[in-house]
Design an enzyme around this catalytic site. Structure first.
Site, PDB file in Angstrom:
ATOM      1  N   HIS A  88      40.587 -30.832  37.623  1.00  0.00           N
ATOM      2  CA  HIS A  88      40.947 -29.925  36.533  1.00  0.00           C
ATOM      3  C   HIS A  88      39.681 -29.586  35.742  1.00  0.00           C
ATOM      4  CE1 HIS A  88      42.715 -28.075  33.145  1.00  0.00           C
ATOM      5  NE2 HIS A  88      42.593 -29.093  32.341  1.00  0.00           N
ATOM      6  N   ASN A 138      38.864 -23.476  30.374  1.00  0.00           N
ATOM      7  CA  ASN A 138      39.960 -24.316  30.855  1.00  0.00           C
ATOM      8  C   ASN A 138      41.205 -23.444  31.004  1.00  0.00           C
ATOM      9  OD1 ASN A 138      42.146 -26.076  31.025  1.00  0.00           O
ATOM     10  ND2 ASN A 138      41.432 -27.438  29.401  1.00  0.00           N
ATOM     11  N   CYS A 185      48.223 -29.285  32.398  1.00  0.00           N
ATOM     12  CA  CYS A 185      47.040 -29.236  33.264  1.00  0.00           C
ATOM     13  C   CYS A 185      47.271 -29.925  34.605  1.00  0.00           C
ATOM     14  CB  CYS A 185      45.850 -29.869  32.568  1.00  0.00           C
ATOM     15  SG  CYS A 185      45.685 -29.328  30.874  1.00  0.00           S
TER      16      CYS A 185
HETATM   17  C1  4VN Z   1      41.892 -32.428  29.702  1.00  0.00           C
HETATM   18  C2  4VN Z   1      40.815 -32.571  28.859  1.00  0.00           C
HETATM   19  C3  4VN Z   1      40.609 -31.717  27.767  1.00  0.00           C
HETATM   20  C4  4VN Z   1      39.471 -31.853  26.834  1.00  0.00           C
HETATM   21  C5  4VN Z   1      39.396 -32.922  25.966  1.00  0.00           C
HETATM   22  C6  4VN Z   1      38.365 -32.995  25.045  1.00  0.00           C
HETATM   23  C7  4VN Z   1      37.418 -31.976  24.981  1.00  0.00           C
HETATM   24  C8  4VN Z   1      38.491 -30.899  26.738  1.00  0.00           C
HETATM   25  C9  4VN Z   1      36.431 -32.959  22.973  1.00  0.00           C
HETATM   26  C10 4VN Z   1      35.079 -33.270  22.414  1.00  0.00           C
HETATM   27  C11 4VN Z   1      34.332 -31.981  22.060  1.00  0.00           C
HETATM   28  C12 4VN Z   1      34.222 -31.067  23.262  1.00  0.00           C
HETATM   29  C13 4VN Z   1      35.592 -30.781  23.833  1.00  0.00           C
HETATM   30 CL1  4VN Z   1      39.742 -33.814  29.224  1.00  0.00          CL
HETATM   31  C14 4VN Z   1      41.545 -30.735  27.547  1.00  0.00           C
HETATM   32  C15 4VN Z   1      42.620 -30.614  28.380  1.00  0.00           C
HETATM   33  C16 4VN Z   1      43.601 -29.560  28.132  1.00  0.00           C
HETATM   34  O1  4VN Z   1      43.691 -28.761  29.258  1.00  0.00           O
HETATM   35  C17 4VN Z   1      42.801 -31.442  29.473  1.00  0.00           C
HETATM   36  N1  4VN Z   1      37.510 -30.962  25.851  1.00  0.00           N
HETATM   37  N2  4VN Z   1      36.408 -31.980  24.048  1.00  0.00           N
HETATM   38  C18 4VN Z   1      32.942 -32.367  21.546  1.00  0.00           C
HETATM   39  O2  4VN Z   1      32.799 -32.483  20.312  1.00  0.00           O
HETATM   40  O3  4VN Z   1      32.039 -32.631  22.345  1.00  0.00           O
END
Ligand code: 4VN
Length: 325
Positions: A250, A280, A113
């Site tokens: 990002h 994403n 990323c």
């Molecule tokens: C940067 C990030 C993420 C990311 C991390 C966590 C997340 C995206 C976790 C909790 C969930 C909802 C989704 Cl910060 C991913 C990348 C990869 O490109 C880079 N979402 N979540 C919830 O239960 O609320």
């Protein structure tokens, strides 16, 4: 006389096919409510019969068309991707051939990323060296081929797309500051690609290549470590968060951007967001966002705006650039 680099043109391209949260709810145990309230994501574009190099080629061709520069004038092409068509040849060399940039050297860069930010930083150094005058930097991904479509915790988060910039020599400085970081010690919290050994001469025969994420660990990393490094960079270049006109972050999760804006003490209005439309897209997310901001007039590319670009994710990697756009 020192050489400087500037972003002179932007472009993006996404596949036609749009998959809504409700479409996902039909094939896995999830809901539009769950996905949109926790991530901000409402849809994503998913390739049907295109490869990463096809998306990247659309971007490169569009950059050449918009700038009216002949393909032969391009000195280098860097494609940031973690979903190359193949390891060899690289995605960037396919783009080079497709657009006829015969004088250019071309290679892929792998920093998940943060890939676009790392690639843009590298490209800026090449132009600043005085040795090269024109380069194309692209972030392009088809993440849909690496996600496990039976894992509802990751499949709902990602999408396909590409964006990029034309970088040219300039007499004025535009790249004001940067901080790039990696922490391989925490690399296992976000993985994809074949991790096992495959040869018949090996004891281990694993083929576990799907994208896997420790969501909580990455969430905390983004809010704590990435926000801290952004704050420090702003301080180090004698600016305050108020001096930054636009934060191009990002596009992983809108909740994360809200927390970052709050911690930095800036209005979320300074954080344009498009994960609602694309999910994403890893290395493609920042250049797609930049290209949309130029298209809708939010960014003018006239040197009048102080912008901050920040990528963070797999590796772990994170990096921020402060650029006059
Ligand atoms: C940067 C990030 C993420 C990311 C991390 C966590 C997340 C995206 C976790 C909790 C969930 C909802 C989704 Cl910060 C991913 C990348 C990869 O490109 C880079 N979402 N979540 C919830 O239960 O609320």
């Amino acid at each position: 006389m020192t050489a400087h680099a500037k972003i002179s043109q932007v472009a993006h391209y996404v596949p036609d096919q749009v998959i809504h949260n409700d479409d996902l709810a039909r094939i896995m145990d999830t809901s539009d409510e769950w996905i949109s309230s926790r991530t901000g994501i409402r849809k994503r574009h998913i390739a049907r019969d295109q490869q990463t190099s096809d998306l990247a080629t659309k971007v490169a061709a569009s950059l050449l068309e918009k700038s009216q520069i002949p393909a032969e004038a391009i000195d280098f092409i860097i494609v940031a991707t973690i979903t190359p068509d193949s390891n060899m040849p690289s995605t960037a060399t396919k783009v080079q051939a497709a657009v006829g940039a015969h004088q250019a050297f071309a290679y892929d860069l792998s920093a998940a990323c943060s890939g676009f930010v790392f690639a843009l930083s590298t490209a800026e150094k090449m132009i600043a060296s005085g040795r090269y005058q024109k380069g194309i930097v692209i972030g392009a991904e088809i993440l849909s081929k690496t996600v496990d479509w039976s894992d509802r915790t990751t499949a709902v988060l990602f999408g396909d797309g590409a964006g990029g910039v034309l970088l040219e020599a300039s007499s004025e400085p535009h790249f004001l500051a940067e901080s790039l970081h990696s922490d391989g010690g925490r690399g296992q919290s976000l993985v994809s690609g074949i991790q096992g050994l495959h040869s018949p001469f090996s004891d281990k025969q694993e083929d576990d290549s799907y994208l896997k994420m420790d969501g909580r660990a990455i969430f905390e990393f983004a809010i704590r470590d990435v926000t801290k490094s952004i704050g420090k960079l702003i301080e180090d270049c004698q600016l305050t968060a108020d001096d930054i006109d636009i934060f191009l972050m990002h596009q992983a999760n809108f909740r994360i951007l809200e927390k970052m804006a709050q911690k930095l003490g800036v209005s979320i209005d300074k954080f344009p967001a498009n994960m609602m439309e694309y999910g994403n897209t890893s290395a493609a997310s920042i250049p797609i966002l930049l290209s949309e901001c130029v298209a809708n007039g939010n960014i003018k590319l006239d040197g009048s705006q102080t912008t901050l670009m920040s990528g963070f994710g797999g590796g772990l990697t994170w990096g921020t650039l402060v650029i006059k756009l």
